[in-house]
Scaffold this active site. Structure first.
Site, PDB file in Angstrom:
ATOM      1  N   ARG A 161       4.410   7.170  -8.240  1.00  0.00           N
ATOM      2  CA  ARG A 161       3.595   5.980  -8.550  1.00  0.00           C
ATOM      3  C   ARG A 161       3.781   4.859  -7.520  1.00  0.00           C
ATOM      4  O   ARG A 161       3.781   3.675  -7.866  1.00  0.00           O
ATOM      5  CB  ARG A 161       3.904   5.430  -9.951  1.00  0.00           C
ATOM      6  CG  ARG A 161       3.680   6.409 -11.081  1.00  0.00           C
ATOM      7  CD  ARG A 161       2.206   6.759 -11.276  1.00  0.00           C
ATOM      8  NE  ARG A 161       2.071   7.698 -12.364  1.00  0.00           N
ATOM      9  CZ  ARG A 161       2.100   9.031 -12.197  1.00  0.00           C
ATOM     10  NH1 ARG A 161       2.205   9.567 -11.003  1.00  0.00           N
ATOM     11  NH2 ARG A 161       1.973   9.825 -13.235  1.00  0.00           N
ATOM     12  N   SER A 213      -0.963   4.318 -19.486  1.00  0.00           N
ATOM     13  CA  SER A 213       0.444   4.133 -19.841  1.00  0.00           C
ATOM     14  C   SER A 213       0.944   2.795 -19.312  1.00  0.00           C
ATOM     15  O   SER A 213       0.745   2.463 -18.147  1.00  0.00           O
ATOM     16  CB  SER A 213       1.294   5.252 -19.240  1.00  0.00           C
ATOM     17  OG  SER A 213       0.971   6.456 -19.895  1.00  0.00           O
ATOM     18  N   GLU A 305       4.427   0.291 -15.480  1.00  0.00           N
ATOM     19  CA  GLU A 305       3.504   0.958 -14.548  1.00  0.00           C
ATOM     20  C   GLU A 305       2.287   0.036 -14.331  1.00  0.00           C
ATOM     21  O   GLU A 305       1.711  -0.022 -13.256  1.00  0.00           O
ATOM     22  CB  GLU A 305       3.059   2.295 -15.156  1.00  0.00           C
ATOM     23  CG  GLU A 305       2.212   3.147 -14.236  1.00  0.00           C
ATOM     24  CD  GLU A 305       2.066   4.591 -14.730  1.00  0.00           C
ATOM     25  OE1 GLU A 305       3.084   5.195 -15.137  1.00  0.00           O
ATOM     26  OE2 GLU A 305       0.935   5.086 -14.709  1.00  0.00           O
TER      27      GLU A 305
HETATM   28  C1  LIG Z   1      -7.217   5.841 -20.058  1.00  0.00           C
HETATM   29  C2  LIG Z   1      -6.345   5.718 -18.833  1.00  0.00           C
HETATM   30  C3  LIG Z   1      -5.600   6.805 -18.412  1.00  0.00           C
HETATM   31  C4  LIG Z   1      -4.817   6.716 -17.254  1.00  0.00           C
HETATM   32  N1  LIG Z   1      -4.112   7.811 -16.860  1.00  0.00           N
HETATM   33  C5  LIG Z   1      -3.379   7.750 -15.731  1.00  0.00           C
HETATM   34  C6  LIG Z   1      -2.679   8.903 -15.275  1.00  0.00           C
HETATM   35  O1  LIG Z   1      -2.719   9.967 -15.874  1.00  0.00           O
HETATM   36  N2  LIG Z   1      -1.953   8.792 -14.130  1.00  0.00           N
HETATM   37  C7  LIG Z   1      -1.891   7.633 -13.408  1.00  0.00           C
HETATM   38  O2  LIG Z   1      -1.230   7.607 -12.367  1.00  0.00           O
HETATM   39  N3  LIG Z   1      -2.559   6.530 -13.813  1.00  0.00           N
HETATM   40  C8  LIG Z   1      -3.297   6.555 -14.955  1.00  0.00           C
HETATM   41  N4  LIG Z   1      -3.973   5.441 -15.382  1.00  0.00           N
HETATM   42  C9  LIG Z   1      -3.826   4.170 -14.644  1.00  0.00           C
HETATM   43  C10 LIG Z   1      -4.944   3.932 -13.599  1.00  0.00           C
HETATM   44  O3  LIG Z   1      -6.124   4.584 -13.958  1.00  0.00           O
HETATM   45  C11 LIG Z   1      -4.534   4.392 -12.235  1.00  0.00           C
HETATM   46  O4  LIG Z   1      -3.357   3.736 -11.852  1.00  0.00           O
HETATM   47  C12 LIG Z   1      -5.645   4.132 -11.197  1.00  0.00           C
HETATM   48  O5  LIG Z   1      -5.335   4.867 -10.040  1.00  0.00           O
HETATM   49  C13 LIG Z   1      -5.821   2.657 -10.836  1.00  0.00           C
HETATM   50  O6  LIG Z   1      -6.984   2.550 -10.031  1.00  0.00           O
HETATM   51  P1  LIG Z   1      -7.922   1.270 -10.064  1.00  0.00           P
HETATM   52  O7  LIG Z   1      -8.963   1.458  -9.041  1.00  0.00           O
HETATM   53  O8  LIG Z   1      -8.412   0.993 -11.437  1.00  0.00           O
HETATM   54  O9  LIG Z   1      -6.916   0.140  -9.591  1.00  0.00           O
HETATM   55  P2  LIG Z   1      -6.712  -1.353 -10.194  1.00  0.00           P
HETATM   56  O10 LIG Z   1      -6.236  -1.244 -11.602  1.00  0.00           O
HETATM   57  O11 LIG Z   1      -7.909  -2.185  -9.946  1.00  0.00           O
HETATM   58  O12 LIG Z   1      -5.534  -1.853  -9.273  1.00  0.00           O
HETATM   59  C14 LIG Z   1      -4.245  -1.276  -9.348  1.00  0.00           C
HETATM   60  C15 LIG Z   1      -3.446  -1.738  -8.126  1.00  0.00           C
HETATM   61  O13 LIG Z   1      -4.029  -1.137  -6.965  1.00  0.00           O
HETATM   62  C16 LIG Z   1      -4.361  -2.138  -6.006  1.00  0.00           C
HETATM   63  N5  LIG Z   1      -5.604  -1.685  -5.353  1.00  0.00           N
HETATM   64  C17 LIG Z   1      -6.736  -1.239  -5.941  1.00  0.00           C
HETATM   65  N6  LIG Z   1      -7.646  -0.880  -5.012  1.00  0.00           N
HETATM   66  C18 LIG Z   1      -7.071  -1.124  -3.801  1.00  0.00           C
HETATM   67  C19 LIG Z   1      -7.500  -0.980  -2.448  1.00  0.00           C
HETATM   68  N7  LIG Z   1      -8.706  -0.508  -2.135  1.00  0.00           N
HETATM   69  N8  LIG Z   1      -6.626  -1.350  -1.468  1.00  0.00           N
HETATM   70  C20 LIG Z   1      -5.389  -1.822  -1.747  1.00  0.00           C
HETATM   71  N9  LIG Z   1      -4.938  -1.994  -3.001  1.00  0.00           N
HETATM   72  C21 LIG Z   1      -5.763  -1.638  -4.020  1.00  0.00           C
HETATM   73  C22 LIG Z   1      -4.575  -3.408  -6.823  1.00  0.00           C
HETATM   74  O14 LIG Z   1      -4.348  -4.567  -6.031  1.00  0.00           O
HETATM   75  C23 LIG Z   1      -3.519  -3.245  -7.919  1.00  0.00           C
HETATM   76  O15 LIG Z   1      -2.254  -3.718  -7.466  1.00  0.00           O
HETATM   77  C24 LIG Z   1      -4.779   5.505 -16.522  1.00  0.00           C
HETATM   78  C25 LIG Z   1      -5.547   4.414 -16.947  1.00  0.00           C
HETATM   79  C26 LIG Z   1      -6.331   4.520 -18.086  1.00  0.00           C
HETATM   80  C27 LIG Z   1      -7.183   3.356 -18.498  1.00  0.00           C
END
Ligand SMILES: Cc1cc2nc3c(=O)[nH]c(=O)nc-3n(C[C@H](O)[C@H](O)[C@H](O)COP(=O)(O)OP(=O)(O)OC[C@H]3O[C@@H](n4cnc5c(N)ncnc54)[C@H](O)[C@@H]3O)c2cc1C
Length: 310
Positions: A161, A213, A305
């Site tokens: 992560r 999570s 996380e």
């Molecule tokens: C129902 C559900 C299930 C999930 N299951 C999992 C799972 O199984 N495994 C898992 O690892 N995660 C899981 N997650 C968490 C999440 O989906 C992941 O961490 C996902 O990869 C976050 O992506 P995001 O684009 O939404 O990032 P955001 O939530 O918008 O941002 C997360 C972080 O990434 C940074 N960021 C985003 N985009 C960029 C970019 N282009 N450049 C630099 N920094 C950036 C942001 O600044 C922030 O610090 C889950 C979430 C939900 C809602």
């Protein structure tokens, strides 16, 4: 046309449906936009936050008093078994692209929300797979130097992560990535993805706004030796042996507990859901309760996380 908006609510850009306004919001569709957006943020002397799909964020009720940039580069192309994907592409669009092109390697990500950029930043993973497994190259924009940088997988320093981008704490905006996949069977790839989606639907409280999570699972090597016997039967590989935090929270008797509009999900206790108009403070109160109760029962300090934005 100006792409910057002022005092924009972040509520609908957060999967949690929680959070106050951003002082500025800038949606970047191209690399040129990213560079122009950052110049603007600097000219306005604002602190910067990079927003992906908002699926891993708890945004403060006061919002973000600075410049939110959303890298919305949504493109994809294929050369043999390699694909080049914009960081703003959703994981579900990425998966549809792999199915269409019979490319195997991302099946583990079925049902994973968010964008490619967010997944690389946090080295998202599930079902023993991680985004790093397929990374060949990541292209990013360094906010300080205003230059584009390309890194191979080794240089991305992926860990559980985490990645170099997370360690640098928002110093670089991920703009695109090249993934190396393998040619496979259309039906097999599609079926494997659908299985993962079904698995999530059965076990996760997707009926409520949530951010997945809240806490990382606990590395077996970090668990107090004297307590390991109590949890040995639930150890799973993710991608190394861990104790599921959901189990620890359930054993601490916290399933279903609410504070304000937030609730520790009875279905999956590592999810704190927005059951009814929850505020960030409601969620924070439950995070603090979970941490203290799990520490009291198992002697383990849980690590968040979810990323806090304020
Ligand atoms: C129902 C559900 C299930 C999930 N299951 C999992 C799972 O199984 N495994 C898992 O690892 N995660 C899981 N997650 C968490 C999440 O989906 C992941 O961490 C996902 O990869 C976050 O992506 P995001 O684009 O939404 O990032 P955001 O939530 O918008 O941002 C997360 C972080 O990434 C940074 N960021 C985003 N985009 C960029 C970019 N282009 N450049 C630099 N920094 C950036 C942001 O600044 C922030 O610090 C889950 C979430 C939900 C809602």
């Amino acid at each position: 046309m100006t792409k910057v908006k002022e005092n924009i609510s972040l509520l609908n850009l957060s999967n949690y449906k929680i959070g106050g306004p951003a002082r500025f919001l800038f949606v970047a569709k191209t690399e040129q936009d990213i560079s122009a957006g950052i110049k603007l943020a600097k000219a306005k002397r604002q602190k910067i936050f990079i927003l992906g799909g908002g699926t891993n964020l708890l945004i403060s009720d006061k919002g973000f008093p600075g410049f939110v940039i959303k890298p919305d580069l949504d493109f994809r192309s294929k050369k043999g078994e390699k694909i080049n994907i914009g960081a703003g592409t959703s994981i579900s669009d990425l998966l549809n692209f792999t199915v269409k092109n019979k490319l195997s390697g991302f099946e583990w990500a079925g049902g994973l929300p968010g964008t490619v950029g967010g997944a690389i930043y946090g080295n998202a993973g599930a079902f023993a797979g991680e985004i790093k497994d397929s990374v060949e190259l990541v292209r990013s924009f360094n906010i300080k130097t205003e230059k584009f940088v390309e890194r191979d997988k080794e240089e991305c320093n992926f860990e559980y992560r985490s990645s170099i981008f997370k360690k640098k704490r928002g110093e670089e905006i991920i703009v695109s990535a090249v993934f190396k996949l393998a040619l496979g069977s259309h039906e097999k790839i599609k079926t494997a993805i659908l299985e993962k989606i079904k698995h999530r639907e059965e076990r996760q409280p997707l009926e409520y706004p949530n951010v997945g999570s809240i806490f990382k699972n606990v590395d077996v090597r970090k668990f107090p030796k004297g307590k390991l016997g109590e949890v040995a039967h639930v150890v799973k590989k993710d991608p190394f042996p861990v104790i599921p935090t959901a189990y620890l929270i359930a054993e601490a008797g916290l399933k279903g507990i609410s504070f304000g509009g937030a609730m520790i999900s009875p279905k999956h206790p590592n999810f704190i859901v927005n059951a009814e108009n929850a505020t960030a403070n409601d969620v924070l109160a439950l995070i603090s309760l979970v941490k203290s109760e799990v520490k009291r029962k198992f002697g383990v300090i849980l690590e968040e996380e979810v990323q806090m934005v304020s």
